[in-house]
Design a protein around this motif. Structure first.
Motif, PDB file in Angstrom:
ATOM      1  N   GLN A   1      10.187 -15.832   8.868  1.00 38.94           N
ATOM      2  CA  GLN A   1      10.507 -14.568   8.846  1.00 38.94           C
ATOM      3  C   GLN A   1       9.456 -13.620   9.215  1.00 38.94           C
ATOM      4  OE1 GLN A   1      12.039 -14.055   6.235  1.00 38.94           O
ATOM      5  NE2 GLN A   1      12.467 -15.961   5.480  1.00 38.94           N
ATOM      6  N   LEU A   2       8.993 -13.993  10.706  1.00 37.88           N
ATOM      7  CA  LEU A   2       7.877 -12.648  11.810  1.00 37.88           C
ATOM      8  C   LEU A   2       8.889 -12.233  11.669  1.00 37.88           C
ATOM      9  CD1 LEU A   2       5.775 -15.348  12.927  1.00 37.88           C
ATOM     10  CD2 LEU A   2       4.753 -13.695  10.949  1.00 37.88           C
ATOM     11  N   PRO A   3      10.344 -11.831  12.299  1.00 40.02           N
ATOM     12  CA  PRO A   3      10.965 -11.417  12.909  1.00 40.02           C
ATOM     13  C   PRO A   3      11.757  -9.983  12.093  1.00 40.02           C
ATOM     14  CG  PRO A   3      11.857 -13.327  14.179  1.00 40.02           C
ATOM     15  CD  PRO A   3      10.692 -13.415  12.779  1.00 40.02           C
ATOM     16  N   GLU A   4      11.858 -10.527  11.128  1.00 38.69           N
ATOM     17  CA  GLU A   4      12.403  -9.434   9.829  1.00 38.69           C
ATOM     18  C   GLU A   4      10.707  -8.723   9.089  1.00 38.69           C
ATOM     19  OE1 GLU A   4      14.385  -7.798   6.872  1.00 38.69           O
ATOM     20  OE2 GLU A   4      14.479  -8.337   8.590  1.00 38.69           O
ATOM     21  N   VAL A   5       9.388  -9.389   9.396  1.00 38.69           N
ATOM     22  CA  VAL A   5       8.608  -8.586   8.884  1.00 38.69           C
ATOM     23  C   VAL A   5       8.407  -7.550   9.489  1.00 38.69           C
ATOM     24  CG1 VAL A   5       6.406  -8.647   8.513  1.00 38.69           C
ATOM     25  CG2 VAL A   5       7.645 -10.449   7.752  1.00 38.69           C
ATOM     26  N   GLU A   6       8.084  -7.652  11.544  1.00 39.51           N
ATOM     27  CA  GLU A   6       7.923  -7.247  12.004  1.00 39.51           C
ATOM     28  C   GLU A   6       9.164  -5.522  11.921  1.00 39.51           C
ATOM     29  OE1 GLU A   6       8.099  -9.307  15.904  1.00 39.51           O
ATOM     30  OE2 GLU A   6       5.963 -10.127  15.690  1.00 39.51           O
ATOM     31  N   ARG A   7      10.782  -6.234  11.884  1.00 38.69           N
ATOM     32  CA  ARG A   7      11.516  -5.352  11.389  1.00 38.69           C
ATOM     33  C   ARG A   7      10.965  -4.212  10.969  1.00 38.69           C
ATOM     34  NH1 ARG A   7      15.720  -3.615   9.275  1.00 38.69           N
ATOM     35  NH2 ARG A   7      15.375  -5.240   7.466  1.00 38.69           N
ATOM     36  N   VAL A   8      10.726  -4.092   9.320  1.00 41.72           N
ATOM     37  CA  VAL A   8      10.372  -3.865   8.448  1.00 41.72           C
ATOM     38  C   VAL A   8       9.655  -2.672   8.683  1.00 41.72           C
ATOM     39  CG1 VAL A   8       9.673  -3.740   6.243  1.00 41.72           C
ATOM     40  CG2 VAL A   8      11.635  -5.609   6.809  1.00 41.72           C
ATOM     41  N   PHE A   9       7.998  -3.695   9.275  1.00 35.42           N
ATOM     42  CA  PHE A   9       7.441  -2.459   9.098  1.00 35.42           C
ATOM     43  C   PHE A   9       7.453  -1.678  10.518  1.00 35.42           C
ATOM     44  CE2 PHE A   9       4.799  -5.861   6.462  1.00 35.42           C
ATOM     45  CZ  PHE A   9       3.751  -5.052   6.159  1.00 35.42           C
ATOM     46  N   GLY A  10       7.939  -2.157  11.156  1.00 31.87           N
ATOM     47  CA  GLY A  10       8.370  -1.183  12.271  1.00 31.87           C
ATOM     48  C   GLY A  10       9.035  -0.155  12.168  1.00 31.87           C
ATOM     49  N   LEU A  11       9.908  -0.659  11.185  1.00 33.68           N
ATOM     50  CA  LEU A  11      10.580   0.575  10.419  1.00 33.68           C
ATOM     51  C   LEU A  11      10.399   2.348   9.720  1.00 33.68           C
ATOM     52  CD1 LEU A  11      14.227  -1.018   9.408  1.00 33.68           C
ATOM     53  CD2 LEU A  11      14.035   0.798  10.985  1.00 33.68           C
ATOM     54  N   ILE A  12       8.867   1.574   9.132  1.00 33.27           N
ATOM     55  CA  ILE A  12       7.905   2.041   8.115  1.00 33.27           C
ATOM     56  C   ILE A  12       7.510   2.387   8.532  1.00 33.27           C
ATOM     57  CG2 ILE A  12       6.495   1.875   6.532  1.00 33.27           C
ATOM     58  CD1 ILE A  12       7.484  -0.631   5.183  1.00 33.27           C
ATOM     59  N   ARG A  13       6.384   2.402   9.291  1.00 33.34           N
ATOM     60  CA  ARG A  13       5.805   2.920  11.228  1.00 33.34           C
ATOM     61  C   ARG A  13       6.203   3.983  11.471  1.00 33.34           C
ATOM     62  NH1 ARG A  13       4.038  -1.254  12.765  1.00 33.34           N
ATOM     63  NH2 ARG A  13       1.940  -1.294  11.697  1.00 33.34           N
ATOM     64  N   GLN A  14       8.256   3.534  12.121  1.00 30.61           N
ATOM     65  CA  GLN A  14       8.654   5.095  12.663  1.00 30.61           C
ATOM     66  C   GLN A  14       8.753   5.968  11.583  1.00 30.61           C
ATOM     67  OE1 GLN A  14      11.852   3.012  13.936  1.00 30.61           O
ATOM     68  NE2 GLN A  14      11.554   1.879  15.099  1.00 30.61           N
ATOM     69  N   GLY A  15       9.196   5.594  10.620  1.00 28.29           N
ATOM     70  CA  GLY A  15       8.899   7.095   9.566  1.00 28.29           C
ATOM     71  C   GLY A  15       7.797   7.859   9.478  1.00 28.29           C
ATOM     72  N   LEU A  16       6.598   6.907   9.234  1.00 29.71           N
ATOM     73  CA  LEU A  16       5.129   7.538   9.255  1.00 29.71           C
ATOM     74  C   LEU A  16       5.326   8.652  10.919  1.00 29.71           C
ATOM     75  CD1 LEU A  16       2.436   7.787   8.430  1.00 29.71           C
ATOM     76  CD2 LEU A  16       2.037   5.475   9.824  1.00 29.71           C
ATOM     77  N   TYR A  17       5.330   8.401  11.881  1.00 26.16           N
ATOM     78  CA  TYR A  17       5.570   8.510  12.679  1.00 26.16           C
ATOM     79  C   TYR A  17       5.994   9.902  12.634  1.00 26.16           C
ATOM     80  CZ  TYR A  17       2.783   4.749  14.667  1.00 26.16           C
ATOM     81  OH  TYR A  17       1.773   4.144  15.561  1.00 26.16           O
ATOM     82  N   ALA A  18       7.710   9.871  12.224  1.00 29.02           N
ATOM     83  CA  ALA A  18       8.366  10.808  12.085  1.00 29.02           C
ATOM     84  C   ALA A  18       8.059  11.850  11.324  1.00 29.02           C
ATOM     85  CB  ALA A  18      10.016  10.155  11.269  1.00 29.02           C
ATOM     86  N   GLY A  19       8.012  11.208  10.046  1.00 26.55           N
ATOM     87  CA  GLY A  19       6.739  12.507   8.887  1.00 26.55           C
ATOM     88  C   GLY A  19       5.529  13.400   9.876  1.00 26.55           C
ATOM     89  N   THR A  20       4.276  12.172  10.785  1.00 24.53           N
ATOM     90  CA  THR A  20       4.108  12.891  10.682  1.00 24.53           C
ATOM     91  C   THR A  20       4.390  13.618  11.410  1.00 24.53           C
ATOM     92  OG1 THR A  20       2.829  11.178  10.047  1.00 24.53           O
ATOM     93  CG2 THR A  20       1.592  12.068  11.826  1.00 24.53           C
ATOM     94  N   ALA A  21       5.090  13.438  12.664  1.00 24.12           N
ATOM     95  CA  ALA A  21       5.797  14.511  13.938  1.00 24.12           C
ATOM     96  C   ALA A  21       6.182  16.030  13.050  1.00 24.12           C
ATOM     97  CB  ALA A  21       6.313  13.978  14.758  1.00 24.12           C
ATOM     98  N   ILE A  22       7.420  15.818  12.299  1.00 34.27           N
ATOM     99  CA  ILE A  22       6.960  16.966  11.458  1.00 34.27           C
ATOM    100  C   ILE A  22       6.648  17.373  10.861  1.00 34.27           C
ATOM    101  CG2 ILE A  22       8.561  18.065  10.074  1.00 34.27           C
ATOM    102  CD1 ILE A  22      10.468  15.661   9.931  1.00 34.27           C
ATOM    103  N   THR A  23       5.699  17.339  10.751  1.00 32.04           N
ATOM    104  CA  THR A  23       4.273  18.163   9.966  1.00 32.04           C
ATOM    105  C   THR A  23       3.237  18.630  10.742  1.00 32.04           C
ATOM    106  OG1 THR A  23       4.296  16.287   8.360  1.00 32.04           O
ATOM    107  CG2 THR A  23       2.538  17.783   8.033  1.00 32.04           C
ATOM    108  N   LEU A  24       3.288  17.173  11.760  1.00 33.94           N
ATOM    109  CA  LEU A  24       2.412  17.842  13.099  1.00 33.94           C
ATOM    110  C   LEU A  24       2.442  19.211  13.124  1.00 33.94           C
ATOM    111  CD1 LEU A  24       0.658  15.349  15.012  1.00 33.94           C
ATOM    112  CD2 LEU A  24      -0.498  17.045  13.819  1.00 33.94           C
ATOM    113  N   LEU A  25       4.219  19.318  13.707  1.00 40.24           N
ATOM    114  CA  LEU A  25       5.257  20.350  13.787  1.00 40.24           C
ATOM    115  C   LEU A  25       4.853  21.316  13.589  1.00 40.24           C
ATOM    116  CD1 LEU A  25       8.315  18.946  15.621  1.00 40.24           C
ATOM    117  CD2 LEU A  25       6.003  20.168  16.687  1.00 40.24           C
TER     118      LEU A  25
END
Length: 751
Positions: A614-638
Motif C-alpha cells: 500500500q506504500l504507493p497509495e500511502v505516498e499518494r494520499v500523504f502527497g495530496l494532503i501535503r500539497q493541500g497544506l502547501y497550497a493553503g499555506t501559500a494562500i495565507t502567506l500571500l
C-alpha cells in the motif's frame, strides 16, 4: 451614529478615482479573507452531508413480519481500492429502495456509481470486470453516495437466503442514524490545527485591509473637521469608510467562494472528497461571517485611531513610548502547553481526546506568537548598536514603532508555526503507516475469509492463475477477563505448520508449538499460561488456558498462532474459516486473478492480499494532503505578505517628507532601500525563530496527544521558512517604486 456611518460610505463610493482604487483594494483583500472564512464555515455542513447520506444507505433489520428484502454487504478489494456494495434479493413488491436509485435491481442486474462505472470502462479496470458480470441498469445518484469518487454498487442476487434465527440480512427500511463521526481521529486533529492556522492570519488581514490608504483618509478627516465636524463624529465617519470596504469585500468573497467551489469535486482522496453542493455554509455561520467582517473592520478602524488627534489643519498621532512587559505574554503559551499536555495519549485509532482542551490549547499557543513578538522585537532592536547607515535607519524606525512591524509579521509567524506543526503531525503519522505497511508486505498470500456457506471455494481458489497452494486457518478470539469481554481480547489463529508459515516467520515448526506475534491488531499482549474465556458471559461461556510456552515471532497480523495439537481442548465456538492462497510472485496481478477465480461467491467471501504493498497509495494520499497544506499555506502567506506590503507602502507615504529630506541631503536611495529591507527583515527573522520553535513544540505535543513517535519534516520546514524569507525580499522590491517617488523633489513640498 447611523447617519455618520452612512456619510462615510457615501464619501468612499462617491469620491475620486483614487477612492475607487482604494475601495477595490479593500474589497479584494477582504474578499479573499471572506472566501477562506466561507470555505471553513462549509466544512461542518460538508461532513454532515457525507455522514447523513452514508447513514441513509444503511439497511435496518428492525421490523415485524416477513422481511420484504434481504441485503448482504460486500467490500471487495481491487488493488489499493476498496469497493462497497450491497447484494439484494426482493421478497415483496413494497420492498424498501435505498437512496440514489429508482428501483431495486433484479437478479443479474446492477447499479453502479459514476466512479465505479468509469473504472470498469477504463483499461485499469480490465481485471475488475469479471467480478461484475451483471447487466448495468442504472447509475447511483448523489443521494446514495457519500462522495463523488465512491466505488459503490447495488446488485441483485436471488441466491441470498434469510439468516438463521431471523434478523441478520433481513431489511425493512434504509436509514440508520449512527450519529455522524465519520472523520478519523488523526484527521480530526489535523483539521483542528489546520483551521486555526489558516484562520488566524485571515482575521489579521481583515483588520489590515480595513486600514488601507490611511494617509489619504486623514486628509479627508481633517477637511471634515475644518467644516465643523466633531472629533467623535469624524471617527464614526472613518468607520463608515471601513464599512464600505467590508461590504464590497463580502460581495467579492461570496463571488470568489462560489467560483472555486466546483473544484471540490477534483479531490482524489475518498475520505475527503465532497460534492460541490456540500460546501454550503450553514445559515448561522454565514450570518456570523457577514456580521463579524464588518464589525471587525469598524472596530479596527476605531482602534487604529485611538491615539490620533484630528484637527482642522492636520492629523497628529501620539507616539508615547510604552515599556512592554513579558510576564502576561507568556501566559497563553504556558496555558496552551498545559491544555495539550493534559490530553497526551488520549487519541488513538478509534478514540479522540476532549475537544475543547485541544482546540483551546492550539489557539493559546498560536495566540502566544503575536503576543510575544512585540516584546521580543522591542528588546532586540534596543540592544542593537552601530552598524551600517541602512541598519541604523531601520533600527531607529523600529525603536520608535516596533509594534506595527511585529503585528504585521505576526500573521506570517502564525502561518509558519502552524505549517511546521502540521508537517510534524503528517511526518509522524506517515512514518507509522509506512512502518506498518512494510511489516505487512512480507509474503505473497491472499487471505480469503468465508462468511457463509461456500462449497467448492477452496477448489475454485486453487485453480486461480498464479495460485501455488491453498491452506486453511481457523480464526477466533478469546478474552483475558470474562467480566470485560470487549476490552481485553486476543486474536487466535489455528492451523497446520504449512498454513501458519504463510502467516508468520517460524522455523522448525512442529505440531504442538504455539507462537505469539506483536501488533495492536492482535489485541492484548498475553503470556504463556494465560487463561482465556470464549463467548458471552453466562452458562455457555468456556474457559481455556494458553500453552505454557509461546515462541516469539513476526507476522503480518499480531496475535496468538496455534498448531492443532497446541489448540487441543479449545472450544472456540464463534470461529470462522480463512483460506490462505500462496501466490506466485512471478505472475503479474496474481491476487486479482485469484479473486476473479472466486468471483461467483461474491458477498460470501472477503479477501485481503498480504503481499499488496500500500506504500504507493500511502505516498499518494500523504502527497495530496501535503500539497493541500502547501497550497493553503501559500494562500495565507500571500495574504500576510499583502498586509506587509500595504503597511510598508503606508509607512513610505507617511514618511515621504523625511525620506525626501534625507535624499536631498545626500543619503543614497540604495541606503534607504536597504533600510526598508532591514526594517522588514529584522522582525521577520525574529518571528521565524519564534514560530519554528513554537511549531516544533506544538507539533511534538500534538503527536504525543496521538501517542505517535515524533518525526521532523526538515525539507518541508526549510521550504516554508525559505518562502517566508523570500516574502520579505518581494515586499521590499515592490516598495521600491513608492520609495523612488517619495524621495523625489516633489516630496519636499509642503502645504
Amino acid at each position: 451614529m447611523i447617519n455618520d456611518l452612512t456619510l462615510g460610505v457615501r464619501l468612499t463610493v462617491g469620491g475620486s478615482r483614487k477612492s475607487w482604487v482604494r475601495l477595490a483594494l479593500q474589497g479584494i483583500g477582504i474578499g479573499l479573507c471572506v472566501a477562506v472564512l466561507l470555505l471553513a464555515a462549509s466544512l461542518p455542513t460538508a461532513i454532515g452531508e457525507r455522514n447523513s447520506r452514508g447513514d441513509a444507505s444503511e439497511p435496518v433489520s428492525d421490523g415485524t413480519g416477513p422481511p420484504p428484502l434481504l441485503v448482504e454487504a460486500a467490500h471487495p478489494q481491487f488493488g489499493a481500492d476498496t469497493l462497497r456494495g450491497r447484494y439484494v434479493r426482493v421478497l415483496a413488491p413494497d420492498a424498501p429502495v435505498p437512496p440514489g436509485i429508482d428501483r431495486l435491481p433484479g437478479d443479474g442486474e446492477i447499479f453502479l456509481s459514476p466512479a465505479l462505472a468509469e473504472l470498469l470502462a477504463s483499461p485499469e479496470g480490465e481485471l475488475l470486470r469479471p467480478r461484475f458480470p451483471q447487466k448495468v441498469v442504472g447509475t447511483i445518484g448523489q443521494e446514495g453516495l457519500q462522495g463523488p469518487i465512491d466505488l459503490l454498487f447495488f446488485a441483485g442476487d436471488k441466491t441470498i437466503e434469510p439468516s438463521e434465527g431471523g434478523g441478520g440480512n433481513a431489511t425493512y427500511r434504509f436509514g440508520m442514524n449512527y450519529g455522524g463521526g465519520g472523520v478519523a481521529p488523526i484527521l480530526w486533529l489535523l483539521s483542528v490545527v489546520g483551521v486555526i492556522v489558516l484562520l488566524f492570519p485571515v482575521l489579521v488581514f481583515v483588520g489590515v485591509s480595513a486600514r488601507l490608504a490611511a494617509a489619504q483618509r486623514d486628509r479627508r478627516l481633517a477637511a471634515l473637521r475644518l467644516v465643523g465636524a466633531g472629533a467623535n463624529r469624524v471617527r464614526l465617519i472613518a468607520s463608515g469608510e471601513a464599512l464600505a470596504g467590508a461590504f464590497v469585500g463580502l460581495a467579492a468573497g461570496f463571488g470568489l467562494f462560489y467560483l472555486i467551489r466546483p473544484l471540490a469535486a477534483e479531490i482524489s482522496i475518498e475520505q475527503l472528497a465532497v460534492f460541490p453542493s456540500d460546501l454550503t455554509p450553514s445559515l448561522g455561520l454565514t450570518l456570523a461571517v457577514v456580521i463579524i467582517v464588518p464589525v471587525l473592520a469598524v472596530c479596527t478602524s476605531l482602534f487604529a485611531m485611538r491615539r490620533t488627534i484630528i484637527e482642522p489643519l492636520g492629523v497628529v498621532r501620539e507616539q508615547k513610548p510604552v515599556r512592554r512587559r513579558v510576564w502576561w505574554r507568556l501566559v497563553p503559551t504556558i496555558a496552551g502547553a498545559a491544555l495539550l499536555g493534559s490530553q497526551m495519549g488520549k487519541l488513538n485509532e478509534t478514540d479522540r481526546p476532549d475537544q475543547w482542551p485541544v482546540v483551546l490549547g492550539v489557539v493559546f499557543l498560536m495566540f502566544g506568537i503575536p503576543v510575544l513578538l512585540p516584546w521580543l522585537v522591542e528588546r532586540v532592536v534596543f540592544r542593537i548598536k552601530g552598524g551600517s547607515p541602512a541598519l541604523q535607519l531601520a533600527v531607529r524606525r523600529l525603536q520608535l514603532d516596533s509594534g506595527t512591524a511585529a503585528r504585521v509579521v505576526g500573521g506570517v509567524a502564525v502561518v509558519l508555526a502552524g505549517t511546521v506543526t502540521l508537517q510534524m503531525i503528517l511526518a509522524g503519522v506517515e512514518n507509522e503507516v509506512v512502518v506498518e505497511q512494510t511489516r505487512k508486505v512480507d509474503n505473497h498470500v491472499l487471505a480469503v475469509t468465508v462468511s457463509n456457506s461456500a462449497e467448492g471455494l477452496r477448489e475454485a481458489l486453487a485453480k486461480g492463475r498464479g495460485v501455488r497452494e491453498v491452506h486453511e486457518l481457523v480464526r477466533t478470539h478469546g478474552n483475558t477477563a470474562g467480566e470485560r469481554p470487549n476490552q481485553s481480547w486476543v486474536a487466535i489463529a489455528i492451523g497446520t505448520c504449512a498454513a501458519l508459515q504463510s502467516q508468520i516467520t517460524a522455523t522448525n515448526c512442529t505440531d504442538g508449538k504455539a507462537y505469539i506475534a506483536p501488533g495492536v491488531d492482535g489485541g492484548a499482549d498475553v503470556t504463556g499460561g494465560t487463561e482465556l474465556t470464549f463467548g458471552s458471559p453466562g452458562p455457555e461461556q468456556t474457559r481455556w488456558r494458553l500453552p505454557a510456552v509461546l515462541e516469539q515471532t513476526n507476522a503480518s497480523r499480531g496475535g496468538v498462532y496455534l498448531t492443532p495439537a497446541a489448540a487441543a481442548g479449545l472450544d472456540h465456538g464463534d470461529d470462522f474459516r480463512e483460506y490462505q492462497a500462496v501466490l506466485d510472485p512471478a505472475v503479474p496481478s496474481a491476487a486479482e486473478h485469484a479473486r476473479n477465480a472466486i468471483a461467483p461467491y461474491s458477498w460470501r467471501t472477503s479477501s485481503y492480499y498480504l503481499g499488496q504493498s500500500q506504500l504507493p497509495e500511502v505516498e499518494r494520499v500523504f502527497g495530496l494532503i501535503r500539497q493541500g497544506l502547501y497550497a493553503g499555506t501559500a494562500i495565507t502567506l500571500l495574504l500576510a505578505g499583502a498586509s506587509m506590503l500595504l503597511v510598508a507602502l503606508e509607512q513610505v507615504r507617511e514618511r515621504r517628507r523625511p525620506l525626501a529630506v534625507m535624499a536631498a541631503s545626500g543619503v543614497p536611495r540604495g541606503t534607504l532601500a536597504r533600510s526598508l529591507l532591514w526594517q522588514n527583515g529584522l522582525p521577520l527573522v525574529l518571528s521565524t525563530v519564534v514560530s519554528v520553535g513554537t511549531g516544533i513544540g506544538l507539533g511534538a505535543l500534538a503527536i504525543k496527544v496521538s501517542n505517535a513517535e515524533v518525526a521532523f519534516d526538515w525539507p518541508g520546514i526549510a521550504l516554508i521558512t525559505g518562502a517566508s524569507m523570500a516574502l520579505v525580499l518581494a515586499v521590499t522590491a515592490l516598495t521600491l517604486p513608492s520609495l523612488r517617488r517619495a524621495t523625489g523633489a516633489l516630496g519636499l513640498r509642503t502645504e
